[in-house]
Scaffold this motif. Structure first.
Motif, short mmCIF file in Angstrom:
data_model
loop_
_atom_site.label_atom_id
_atom_site.label_comp_id
_atom_site.label_asym_id
_atom_site.label_seq_id
_atom_site.Cartn_x
_atom_site.Cartn_y
_atom_site.Cartn_z
N LEU A 1 0.81 -1.40 -0.38
CA LEU A 1 -0.25 0.39 -0.18
C LEU A 1 1.09 1.47 0.17
O LEU A 1 0.17 2.56 -0.73
N ARG A 2 2.00 0.94 0.61
CA ARG A 2 3.11 2.65 0.80
C ARG A 2 2.98 2.91 -1.28
O ARG A 2 3.50 3.81 -1.12
N ASN A 3 3.70 1.75 -1.59
CA ASN A 3 4.87 2.28 -2.98
C ASN A 3 3.62 1.92 -4.22
O ASN A 3 3.81 2.46 -4.97
N ASP A 4 1.88 1.28 -3.64
CA ASP A 4 1.64 0.69 -4.54
C ASP A 4 -0.47 1.06 -3.91
O ASP A 4 -0.77 0.45 -4.42
N PRO A 5 -0.31 2.60 -3.82
CA PRO A 5 -1.71 3.06 -2.92
C PRO A 5 -2.80 2.88 -4.02
O PRO A 5 -3.69 2.85 -3.39
N GLY A 6 -2.79 2.74 -4.85
CA GLY A 6 -4.13 2.09 -5.78
C GLY A 6 -4.07 1.46 -6.19
O GLY A 6 -5.39 0.65 -6.73
N GLU A 7 -3.10 0.15 -5.53
CA GLU A 7 -3.26 -1.35 -6.06
C GLU A 7 -3.55 -2.20 -6.70
O GLU A 7 -4.54 -3.33 -7.33
N LEU A 8 -2.59 -1.76 -7.82
CA LEU A 8 -2.39 -2.00 -8.75
C LEU A 8 -1.72 -3.03 -9.35
O LEU A 8 -1.87 -3.72 -10.45
N ARG A 9 -0.88 -3.28 -8.30
CA ARG A 9 0.08 -4.60 -8.60
C ARG A 9 0.03 -5.34 -7.34
O ARG A 9 -0.36 -5.43 -6.79
N ASP A 10 -0.90 -6.42 -7.83
CA ASP A 10 -1.10 -7.40 -7.34
C ASP A 10 0.84 -8.90 -7.41
O ASP A 10 1.11 -9.28 -8.24
N LEU A 11 0.79 -8.39 -5.51
CA LEU A 11 2.45 -9.20 -5.61
C LEU A 11 2.07 -10.79 -5.30
O LEU A 11 2.98 -11.25 -4.64
N GLY A 12 1.09 -11.04 -5.33
CA GLY A 12 1.10 -12.87 -4.36
C GLY A 12 1.45 -13.20 -5.26
O GLY A 12 1.88 -14.44 -5.11
N ARG A 13 2.13 -13.15 -6.27
CA ARG A 13 3.59 -14.72 -7.13
C ARG A 13 4.60 -14.15 -7.30
O ARG A 13 5.08 -14.73 -7.66
N GLU A 14 4.73 -12.75 -6.57
CA GLU A 14 5.75 -12.31 -6.29
C GLU A 14 6.88 -13.47 -5.51
O GLU A 14 6.21 -13.15 -3.73
N PRO A 15 8.30 -14.05 -5.94
CA PRO A 15 8.73 -14.28 -4.35
C PRO A 15 9.17 -13.91 -3.72
O PRO A 15 9.41 -13.40 -2.09
N SER A 16 9.27 -12.25 -3.84
CA SER A 16 10.37 -11.25 -3.12
C SER A 16 9.06 -11.07 -2.22
O SER A 16 9.38 -10.24 -0.89
N ALA A 17 7.89 -11.12 -2.24
CA ALA A 17 6.87 -11.00 -1.20
C ALA A 17 6.91 -11.53 -0.21
O ALA A 17 5.78 -11.71 0.38
N ALA A 18 6.74 -13.32 0.01
CA ALA A 18 6.83 -14.20 0.22
C ALA A 18 6.20 -13.94 1.56
O ALA A 18 5.92 -15.01 2.60
N SER A 19 7.77 -13.53 2.40
CA SER A 19 7.40 -13.70 3.71
C SER A 19 7.00 -12.42 4.32
O SER A 19 6.49 -12.94 5.53
N ASP A 20 6.62 -11.53 3.87
CA ASP A 20 5.06 -10.43 3.81
C ASP A 20 3.86 -11.01 3.86
O ASP A 20 3.09 -11.14 4.81
N ILE A 21 3.82 -12.14 2.53
CA ILE A 21 2.71 -13.01 2.49
C ILE A 21 2.07 -13.55 3.81
O ILE A 21 1.41 -13.57 4.89
N GLU A 22 3.40 -15.00 3.87
CA GLU A 22 3.70 -15.42 5.46
C GLU A 22 3.09 -14.53 6.80
O GLU A 22 2.42 -15.29 7.54
N ARG A 23 3.59 -13.74 7.27
CA ARG A 23 4.16 -13.03 8.51
C ARG A 23 2.31 -12.25 8.26
O ARG A 23 1.87 -13.10 9.69
N LEU A 24 1.31 -11.88 7.35
CA LEU A 24 0.19 -11.18 7.28
C LEU A 24 -0.81 -12.95 7.21
O LEU A 24 -1.84 -12.38 8.21
N ARG A 25 -0.06 -13.98 7.66
CA ARG A 25 -0.97 -15.05 6.85
C ARG A 25 -1.12 -15.40 8.57
O ARG A 25 -2.47 -15.87 8.90
N LYS A 26 -0.38 -15.42 8.87
CA LYS A 26 0.07 -15.96 10.07
C LYS A 26 -0.51 -14.83 11.45
O LYS A 26 -1.40 -15.81 12.42
#
Length: 553
Positions: free
Chosen positions: A463-488
């Protein structure tokens, strides 16, 4: 302030957080809502607990998450036994009344099982979210009223607007030059004026009813909570003259969307992009016809709030009345190639929330904004706190906002959550999902947002770098750790629902001192786990010593 306090709880339906001039809209002017914001705190990160009317409102009225109160979709009853705002406020001597919409579906089966008559006082409270239905009006849905004055449909008939369904035929339809009826449900007619004269349309009517309630409660010297719940700017998208012509094509903000969102999107995102309302709102012609009407509906609400606020000023009610302005969810209006509101982009799940706190403690925050993460469930505990009621954290899952309006440097939470059950949508069929698995969850920590669903890949936004939510990072390996953190964080939240609502935490903790010195069951005649008489005698002696110390104190 006087010793008697009141609350005015204003809720719009389907109003986006960014469609106010105080929120930065470049062409829409809302001076009266802006005036309220200049006297209070405008929360810029307020999230609803569901992006559909019924569940969102049930969370507002219970102070509980959807996973806790169980009304997961429009038409799913709020079960008998769920305490509501009206129940909590009656305990502290406050008259809590509804003027407008709730989208409440009563648990008729539960009431029948318990032998509760629908027309009894208890039955009415259960069926109306705990409110006194001074004037319920859900538009398309049946309305009821405690008040001797007529409900809106009857009001229209008495003023010469007769029809089998005057709400639809007059208030939510247009009229051609030769008297022909233009169906207000059809988006093509959104640029036409509604058939009803403006003074008889829904928003002014319900504003007058709110003023009538306030006059009545003030005359009786009652402390009151008035829930003024407008049915607009929710569809049908049609507004009476002159509001139909206030805004035009030049006033429309560009859609927040990109072609990349239609290239290999997340399957749930793609499924909702294929809905009829999404395909139509993705067309410029539709946006250019509907959005000026949507803006006109908001302008009409703002003008009516001007009348209401002037009414309150003349009576000195701003001296002792907490005022909240918010919405039950937003509206995509073609952003992200979507219509309606069912997914979790900010334009749908984030809402305007302005809190005017009349207490002297709030003087230092007047006219400010707060980026604290707040949720719709925070309103019920806020109202209870304002009226001096005892906090109920075992039951109310929200947090009072008064520390924030008082300027305390505090954080209510580390994340916000919203839920949506899509089992009633075509997306379930497109994805071949069983009903039991059709649950979507959104969690945000203010920086990142995760959308999680059973058997679905995640959607994830920075949300900080993409406030318009135009880029879904769900498949990006670089986002995996933050995805897992929020999932937990989400999984922990799901594992800890507030289901023990009949007794507070103190019911358990009040025996902590006994537990620290002896078996608190001793003396009840129940003996659990003792080996022999000596062990029992030792515990009995410990109890006698503890009682003696307590008596000396």
């Amino acid at each position: 302030m006087t010793s008697r306090r009141n609350v005015l709880f204003i809720m719009c339906d389907q109003l986006r957080f960014d469609y106010l001039s105080c929120a930065g809209h470049r062409r829409l002017k809302t001076p009266n809502i802006d005036r309220l914001a200049s006297r209070g705190v405008r929360f810029t990160n307020a999230y609803v607990q569901s992006t559909v009317c019924g569940p969102s409102r049930m969370s507002a009225y219970t102070g509980r998450y959807v996973r806790s109160h169980g009304s997961t979709h429009n038409g799913v009853p709020l079960r008998v036994g769920e305490p509501t705002l009206g129940d909590h406020l009656r305990e502290v001597g406050v008259r809590c009344a509804l003027i407008g919409k709730t989208h409440m579906t009563a648990d008729e089966e539960g009431m029948e099982r318990l032998g509760i008559a629908r027309d009894s006082i208890i039955g009415v409270r259960i069926a109306e979210c705990g409110f006194e239905p001074f004037e319920r009006h859900d538009g398309l849905h049946p309305s009821t009223s405690y008040d001797p004055d007529p409900a809106y449909d009857t009001y229209l008939r008495e003023h010469g607007f007769g029809a089998a369904n005057p709400w639809e035929h007059w208030a939510n339809s247009g009229e051609g030059e030769n008297g022909e009826n233009f169906n207000g449900w059809l988006l093509v007619h959104a640029d036409k004026p509604a058939r009803i004269p403006e003074e008889h349309s829904e928003t002014p009517y319900m504003t007058r009813r709110a003023m009538r309630f306030i006059e009545e409660a003030e005359a009786k010297g009652e402390a009151w909570c008035a829930h003024l719940s407008y049915i607009k700017p929710h569809w049908p998208y049609i507004v009476p003259a002159p509001y139909h012509a206030v805004y035009g094509k030049a006033d429309i903000q560009p859609p927040v969307r990109s072609e990349a969102e239609r290239l290999l999107p997340n399957p749930i995102f793609e499924a909702f992009q294929q809905e009829r309302y999404s395909k139509n709102f993705s067309r410029d012609e539709v946006r250019e016809t509907v959005i000026p009407c949507y803006m006109g509906l908001i302008k009409q609400i703002d003008d009516q709030l001007g009348h209401l606020f002037d009414f309150m000023e003349k009576r000195g009610l701003f001296e002792n009345t907490l005022v909240v302005f918010t919405s039950d969810h937003g509206d995509y209006l073609g952003d992200h190639w979507l219509g309606e509101k069912y997914l979790f982009h900010d334009v749908a799940v984030k809402v305007p929330m302005i809190v005017y706190d009349p207490r002297p403690e709030a003087d230092g925050t007047r006219g400010t904004t707060s980026d604290a993460l707040v949720e719709m469930i925070d309103l019920a505990p806020t109202f209870l706190d304002y009226f001096g009621g005892k906090a109920k954290p075992h039951l109310l899952e929200g947090r009072s906002l008064l520390p924030l309006t008082s300027g305390e440097r505090t954080s209510l939470r580390n994340f916000a959550v919203s839920e949506y059950d899509y089992s009633g949508d075509a997306a379930r069929l497109k994805l071949a999902m069983p009903v039991s698995d059709c649950k979507l969850y959104m969690i945000t920590d203010g920086r990142f947002k995760l959308v999680h669903g059973e058997s679905l890949e995640p959607m994830f936004f920075d949300l900080r770098n993409d406030p318009g939510e135009l880029r879904d990072l769900g498949r990006e390996p670089s986002a995996a750790s933050d995805i897992e953190r929020l999932r937990k964080m989400l999984m922990r939240w799901l594992a800890l629902p507030n289901n023990r609502i009949t007794v507070p935490d103190e019911w358990l903790t009040e025996i902590d001192d006994k537990i620290g010195h002896f078996d608190p069951i001793i003396g009840s005649g129940v003996l659990i786990g003792y080996w022999d008489e000596a062990e029992l005698a030792k515990q009995q002696e410990a109890r006698r010593r503890w009682l003696a110390r307590r008596d000396r104190k």
